[in-house]
Design an enzyme around this catalytic site. Structure first.
Site, PDB file in Angstrom:
ATOM      1  N   HIS A 106       0.834  -1.206   0.000  1.00  0.00           N
ATOM      2  CA  HIS A 106       0.000   0.000   0.000  1.00  0.00           C
ATOM      3  C   HIS A 106       0.864   1.249   0.000  1.00  0.00           C
ATOM      4  CE1 HIS A 106       1.239  -0.315   4.180  1.00  0.00           C
ATOM      5  NE2 HIS A 106       0.882   0.952   4.344  1.00  0.00           N
ATOM      6  N   HIS A 257       4.704   0.150   0.021  1.00  0.00           N
ATOM      7  CA  HIS A 257       5.469  -0.666   0.961  1.00  0.00           C
ATOM      8  C   HIS A 257       4.580  -1.716   1.604  1.00  0.00           C
ATOM      9  CE1 HIS A 257       3.807   2.746   3.186  1.00  0.00           C
ATOM     10  NE2 HIS A 257       3.768   1.959   4.251  1.00  0.00           N
ATOM     11  N   ARG A 273       5.124   6.258  13.619  1.00  0.00           N
ATOM     12  CA  ARG A 273       5.128   6.922  12.307  1.00  0.00           C
ATOM     13  C   ARG A 273       4.505   8.297  12.367  1.00  0.00           C
ATOM     14  NH1 ARG A 273       1.217   4.427   7.957  1.00  0.00           N
ATOM     15  NH2 ARG A 273       0.067   6.375   8.063  1.00  0.00           N
TER      16      ARG A 273
HETATM   17  C1  SIN Z   1       6.020  -1.113   8.960  1.00  0.00           C
HETATM   18  O1  SIN Z   1       5.626  -1.285  10.105  1.00  0.00           O
HETATM   19  O2  SIN Z   1       7.055  -1.631   8.559  1.00  0.00           O
HETATM   20  C2  SIN Z   1       5.230  -0.270   8.004  1.00  0.00           C
HETATM   21  C3  SIN Z   1       4.119   0.442   8.667  1.00  0.00           C
HETATM   22  C4  SIN Z   1       3.285   1.270   7.718  1.00  0.00           C
HETATM   23  O3  SIN Z   1       2.720   0.726   6.779  1.00  0.00           O
HETATM   24  O4  SIN Z   1       3.170   2.464   7.938  1.00  0.00           O
END
Ligand code: SIN
Length: 288
Positions: A106, A257, A273
Site C-alpha cells: 500500500h 510498501h 510513524r
Molecule cells: C512497517 O511497520 O514496517 C510499516 C508500517 C506502515 O505501513 O506504515
C-alpha cells in the site's frame, strides 16, 4: 560539506550518512535532504536516538502533519501526529489494534482524498530476526510497462478501501476494520499518478484496490493482480532490515510498501510513524 548519500538498492532508496536529525539544520541542508528524498524515494537515517517531540519537529520540515483522524485507534494517546505500529499489548493486556498495520502492499492514506506526501517511520524495538519492510518504486513499475498497457490503464481509477481486510477476517481485528470503513468511505484514485513535484508518472496501485471505477470486481481482478505483481517484482524492490533508532522516510506518491510478518510474534516490534499530508487526489465513491 556536501550531503553524504549511500544508495540502498538498484531500484530506490539512499542512506543519509552523518546527519543527526535532532540538531538544528539550515534550510540549505534540509533542501539537499528534500532533493535526495525526491530523487531516491526513500531515505534512511541510522542511529537517531531522539524524543517524540524531535521526531514530530523533523517531520514538520517535510510539510504539515496528519493528526490521524482517519485512524483514531492507532494514534499515540499523547501525540496525535504519531501513529503506533506495534504488537505491544494495550495497558489492559488486550492485543494491540495496530499489530498488523501495513501487511498489504500500500501507499499511506491512499483511501483518502488527501493521500500522504510522505511518512517517517522510527524503529524502537525489532524482533531478534525479521520484521522487515519491503518498498517498491512505482516510477519503475510504470516506466517498464508496454505502451499498450500504458494506454489501457491511462484513464483508469482504482477504488481503494481502508483497513487490512485479509488479516481482519482471520483475527479479532474486525471491529477496527469496520470502524475504519465507517470513517473512510471508498476513494477512487488514478492508476497513473503524476508526481506533483517531479512530474514523473507512477503506477499508483496496491492491495487496497478492490476494483476499477466503472468495472466489476470480477472484471478488474486479473488486471489489478497483474499490476501489483509487476510493481513488486524483485528488481523494483528494496527490503529494509530494521535497527533500533532507524528513521526511514518514504515518498508515498511514488513508492509503496509492505510490512512483513516474517518474525516470531511473541517478540516485540514497535514502530512509530508521522504522516505528512499530501495534495488532493481522487474522489469518494458511493459504493465499493
Ligand atoms: C512497517 O511497520 O514496517 C510499516 C508500517 C506502515 O505501513 O506504515
Amino acid at each position: 560539506m556536501p550531503l553524504k548519500l549511500r544508495r540502498l538498492s538498484h531500484a530506490l532508496g539512499a542512506e543519509v550518512c552523518e546527519v543527526d536529525v535532532s540538531r538544528p539544520m539550515s534550510e540549505t541542508r534540509f533542501g539537499e535532504i528534500y532533493q535526495a528524498f525526491l530523487a531516491h524515494g526513500i531515505l534512511l537515517f541510522r542511529n537517531q536516538d531522539i524524543t517524540r517531540e524531535q521526531h514530530v519537529e523533523f517531520s514538520r520540515r517535510f510539510g504539515e502533519l496528519d493528526r490521524h483522524e482517519a485512524l483514531p485507534r492507532d494514534r499515540h494517546p499523547k501525540y496525535p501526529e504519531i501513529l503506533l505500529v506495534t504488537n505491544e499489548p494495550n495497558p489492559d493486556g488486550t492485543p494491540s489494534d495496530s499489530r498488523y498495520t501495513g501487511r498489504q502492499w500500500h501507499s499511506d492514506m491512499s483511501f483518502t482524498t488527501s493521500p500522504s506526501l510522505g511518512s517517517l517511520l522510527r524503529c524502537f524495538t525489532i524482533p531478534e530476526v525479521g520484521g522487515d519492510t519491503l518498498f517498491a518504486s512505482m516510477y519503475l513499475a510504470y516506466e517498464t510497462l508496454s505502451d499498450g498497457m500504458k494506454k489501457l490503464i491511462a484513464d483508469l481509477h482504482g477504488i481503494h478501501l481502508s483497513g487490512t481486510r485479509k488479516i481482519a477476517n482471520a483475527t479479532t481485528g474486525i471491529a477496527r476494520a469496520e470502524e475504519q470503513r465507517r470513517i473512510n468511505p471508498p476513494v477512487a484514485q488514478p492508476v497513473v499518478r503524476v508526481h506533483p513535484e517531479t512530474g514523473r508518472k507512477a503506477l499508483y496501485v496496491g492491495e487496497k484496490v478492490k476494483r476499477f471505477d466503472g468495472m466489476t470486481e470480477e472484471e478488474s481482478r486479473p488486471l489489478i493482480d497483474y499490476l501489483n505483481g509487476h510493481a513488486t517484482r524483485p528488481e523494483f524492490v528494496y527490503r529494509h532490515q530494521w535497527r533500533a533508532n532507524d528513521i526511514l522516510v518514504w515518498d508515498n506518491r511514488c513508492t509503496m510498501h509492505q510490512a512483513l510478518g516474517d518474525f516470531d510474534e511473541s517478540q516485540r516490534r514497535h514502530m512509530e510513524r508521522t504522516t505528512v499530508l499530501g495534495t488532493p487526489s481522487g474522489y469518494v465513491v458511493a459504493d465499493a
